[in-house]
Design a protein around this motif. Structure first.
Motif, mmCIF file in Angstrom:
data_model
loop_
_atom_site.group_PDB
_atom_site.id
_atom_site.type_symbol
_atom_site.label_atom_id
_atom_site.label_comp_id
_atom_site.label_asym_id
_atom_site.label_seq_id
_atom_site.Cartn_x
_atom_site.Cartn_y
_atom_site.Cartn_z
ATOM 1 N N ARG A 1 0.883 -1.113 0.088
ATOM 2 C CA ARG A 1 -0.256 0.013 -0.067
ATOM 3 C C ARG A 1 0.732 1.484 -0.072
ATOM 4 N NH1 ARG A 1 -4.489 -1.461 4.626
ATOM 5 N NH2 ARG A 1 -5.215 -3.359 3.747
ATOM 6 N N THR A 2 0.257 2.242 -0.550
ATOM 7 C CA THR A 2 0.817 3.777 -0.359
ATOM 8 C C THR A 2 0.680 4.487 0.764
ATOM 9 O OG1 THR A 2 -0.932 4.920 -0.929
ATOM 10 C CG2 THR A 2 0.587 4.039 -2.530
ATOM 11 N N TYR A 3 -0.321 3.803 1.834
ATOM 12 C CA TYR A 3 -0.404 4.554 3.055
ATOM 13 C C TYR A 3 -0.832 5.875 3.026
ATOM 14 C CZ TYR A 3 -0.184 0.163 5.678
ATOM 15 O OH TYR A 3 -0.370 -1.177 6.177
ATOM 16 N N THR A 4 -1.714 6.264 2.201
ATOM 17 C CA THR A 4 -1.963 7.481 1.631
ATOM 18 C C THR A 4 -3.578 7.672 1.264
ATOM 19 O OG1 THR A 4 0.135 8.568 0.853
ATOM 20 C CG2 THR A 4 -1.959 9.656 0.415
ATOM 21 N N ILE A 5 -4.305 8.174 1.826
ATOM 22 C CA ILE A 5 -5.866 8.516 1.521
ATOM 23 C C ILE A 5 -6.054 9.752 0.840
ATOM 24 C CG2 ILE A 5 -8.174 8.412 2.528
ATOM 25 C CD1 ILE A 5 -6.786 6.032 3.034
ATOM 26 N N GLY A 6 -6.787 9.885 -0.297
ATOM 27 C CA GLY A 6 -7.002 10.872 -1.054
ATOM 28 C C GLY A 6 -8.391 11.419 -0.300
ATOM 29 N N VAL A 7 -8.211 12.910 -0.358
ATOM 30 C CA VAL A 7 -9.629 13.513 0.026
ATOM 31 C C VAL A 7 -9.727 14.601 -0.821
ATOM 32 C CG1 VAL A 7 -10.589 14.672 1.875
ATOM 33 C CG2 VAL A 7 -9.127 12.937 2.790
ATOM 34 N N VAL A 8 -11.129 14.742 -1.508
ATOM 35 C CA VAL A 8 -11.633 15.692 -2.357
ATOM 36 C C VAL A 8 -12.415 16.444 -1.915
ATOM 37 C CG1 VAL A 8 -12.214 15.904 -4.935
ATOM 38 C CG2 VAL A 8 -10.780 13.812 -4.232
ATOM 39 N N VAL A 9 -12.371 17.799 -1.860
ATOM 40 C CA VAL A 9 -13.272 18.640 -1.267
ATOM 41 C C VAL A 9 -13.653 19.887 -2.124
ATOM 42 C CG1 VAL A 9 -12.570 18.229 1.072
ATOM 43 C CG2 VAL A 9 -11.320 20.064 -0.068
ATOM 44 N N TYR B 1 -1.698 6.403 8.260
ATOM 45 C CA TYR B 1 -2.022 7.023 6.815
ATOM 46 C C TYR B 1 -1.838 8.406 6.680
ATOM 47 C CZ TYR B 1 -4.064 2.413 5.368
ATOM 48 O OH TYR B 1 -4.390 1.141 5.175
ATOM 49 N N ASP B 2 -1.114 8.963 5.795
ATOM 50 C CA ASP B 2 -1.273 10.088 5.306
ATOM 51 C C ASP B 2 -2.554 10.655 4.552
ATOM 52 O OD1 ASP B 2 1.176 10.938 6.539
ATOM 53 O OD2 ASP B 2 2.224 10.439 4.986
ATOM 54 N N VAL B 3 -2.560 11.903 4.469
ATOM 55 C CA VAL B 3 -4.071 12.473 3.513
ATOM 56 C C VAL B 3 -3.407 13.339 2.612
ATOM 57 C CG1 VAL B 3 -5.735 14.398 3.520
ATOM 58 C CG2 VAL B 3 -5.770 12.338 5.398
ATOM 59 N N LEU B 4 -3.844 13.062 1.452
ATOM 60 C CA LEU B 4 -3.371 13.851 -0.075
ATOM 61 C C LEU B 4 -4.760 14.751 -0.301
ATOM 62 C CD1 LEU B 4 -1.494 14.637 -1.968
ATOM 63 C CD2 LEU B 4 -2.217 12.584 -3.550
ATOM 64 N N ILE C 1 -4.697 11.471 -8.861
ATOM 65 C CA ILE C 1 -4.759 10.926 -7.677
ATOM 66 C C ILE C 1 -4.561 9.415 -7.966
ATOM 67 C CG2 ILE C 1 -7.246 10.114 -7.756
ATOM 68 C CD1 ILE C 1 -7.253 11.236 -4.686
ATOM 69 N N ARG C 2 -4.621 8.948 -9.285
ATOM 70 C CA ARG C 2 -4.491 7.523 -9.594
ATOM 71 C C ARG C 2 -2.951 7.067 -9.056
ATOM 72 N NH1 ARG C 2 -7.246 4.569 -13.045
ATOM 73 N NH2 ARG C 2 -8.394 6.490 -14.126
ATOM 74 N N LYS C 3 -3.028 5.923 -8.661
ATOM 75 C CA LYS C 3 -1.862 5.021 -8.223
ATOM 76 C C LYS C 3 -1.080 5.568 -6.998
ATOM 77 C CE LYS C 3 -1.207 2.391 -12.410
ATOM 78 N NZ LYS C 3 -0.208 2.180 -13.415
ATOM 79 N N ARG C 4 -1.769 6.576 -6.359
ATOM 80 C CA ARG C 4 -1.060 7.425 -5.440
ATOM 81 C C ARG C 4 -1.829 7.356 -4.108
ATOM 82 N NH1 ARG C 4 0.067 13.685 -7.189
ATOM 83 N NH2 ARG C 4 1.112 13.488 -5.207
ATOM 84 N N VAL C 5 -2.932 6.608 -4.156
ATOM 85 C CA VAL C 5 -3.422 6.705 -2.758
ATOM 86 C C VAL C 5 -4.022 5.278 -2.609
ATOM 87 C CG1 VAL C 5 -4.222 9.128 -2.751
ATOM 88 C CG2 VAL C 5 -5.791 7.359 -3.658
#
Length: 347
Positions: A67-75, A99-102, A121-125
């Motif tokens: 895993r990347t251990y990153t969660i994408g957040v879109v606001v 996890y980090d947040v992107l 965000i593809r393949k980064r989260v």
């Protein structure tokens, strides 16, 4: 003799377990969103982990899982209270689980179009928490990422874990309170101009109209004003309503921030609340109790925590399938801004 340089203290999962009085395995399940832990205990563990500064070992976990251990957040509006509160609560859960947040702030049509065209965000989260409501093409684009998806806005949609509230029912309780007090000219401050497919203003408006219909009150379009879901917009909208030949004796504001703007306008017009005009909001903003605002309370931070927990659970159990939509409880909170209409003002 040189002073000894202190090494940074490393907080382990055992430290979190000792702080909460549970086993290390229970802490692990709670932080990863796994079942078998009560919500009360999970909240205690997440809070203790945050206070102690505990984070999971990323290098070991990443090597084991890929895993990347990153969660994408879109606001859509990172600076607004609702979205900021959801984001802050969710980030604490993600951080405690390692996890980090992107973050992607899509506050303009141009930014939104660019994001969904390029999908950076593809393949980064490992998962995505969307705080905007995608149109069908955008939803398909997010599903093409092939990662767990969750949201705290809008209704059920394929591929998304949805955590939300009954916006229509909440608006009904607010307007019904005003009608039961005897108000017949009930205005509404809404977010009619809100862009980006946000359905909340429509749902809350429908609740307003439903109660008027049940009470035999003919809706008057002049009693609806756009407040843009901001304090400044609420003030402008209330000023617009007060300029009517027959202004409302009560107002339902679709958000507490707009309600606070309405209160400011009423104060500047030297009108008393609730003696001259009653006001009801929606949200239970952290300042609502300070100004004595009657409102519909929704658990904003809890929605963020629950959405984050469910995303982590789906990462741990990818074959379990998306859970059903989660509807969080709402409640009517009676404070000081509502009263029966003054006999001289009701028409």
């Amino acid at each position: 003799m040189h002073p000894t340089k202190e090494r940074p203290v490393t907080v382990s999962i055992t430290d979190v377990a000792e702080a909460t009085g549970v086993s290390a395995s229970t802490v692990s399940r709670a932080l990863r969103g796994r079942p078998g832990v009560s919500e009360e205990m999970r909240a205690r563990i997440v809070a203790a982990a945050a206070d102690l500064g505990y984070t999971a070992s990323r290098s070991a976990s990443s090597l084991a899982s890929g895993r990347t251990y990153t969660i994408g957040v879109v606001v859509p509006y990172v600076g607004r209270w609702f979205f900021g509160t959801v984001l802050d609560a969710a980030e604490k859960v993600f951080s405690a689980a390692g996890y980090d947040v992107l973050l992607y702030n899509l506050g303009s049509p141009e930014a939104r179009k660019r994001f969904f065209t390029k999908l950076p965000i593809r393949k980064r989260v490992d998962a995505v928490l969307s705080l905007l409501i995608p149109d069908p093409e955008e939803a398909a684009a997010l599903r093409s990422l092939d990662v767990p998806l969750a949201t705290t806005v809008g209704g059920a949609r394929p591929g998304f874990t949805v955590v939300g509230i009954d916006d229509r029912g909440g608006a009904e309780s607010a307007v019904r309170h005003l009608v039961n007090l005897g108000h017949r000219r009930v205005g509404m401050i809404s977010g009619a101009s809100e862009p980006l497919h946000w359905t909340t203003p429509l749902d809350r408006r429908q609740g307003y109209l439903d109660v008027l219909a049940d009470a035999g009150i003919e809706p008057d379009p002049a009693l609806e004003a756009d407040g843009g879901y901001t304090v400044e917009g609420g003030e402008r909208a209330m000023t617009e309503l007060l300029a009517l030949r027959h202004p409302p004796t009560a107002v339902f504001a679709q958000s507490d921030e707009m309600a606070m703007g309405a209160l400011r306008s009423l104060r500047r017009h030297r009108l008393r609340v609730p003696e001259d005009v009653s006001v009801v909001g929606f949200d239970d903003h952290e300042l609502s109790e300070v100004v004595g605002l009657t409102t519909v309370a929704q658990p904003v931070a809890a929605q963020g925590r629950e959405a984050a927990r469910l995303l982590l659970a789906r990462l741990d159990e990818p074959d379990a399938g998306p859970p059903r939509p989660v509807e969080m409880p709402i409640r009517f909170v009676l404070r000081e801004t509502t009263a029966p209409p003054h006999s001289g003002r009701q028409r």
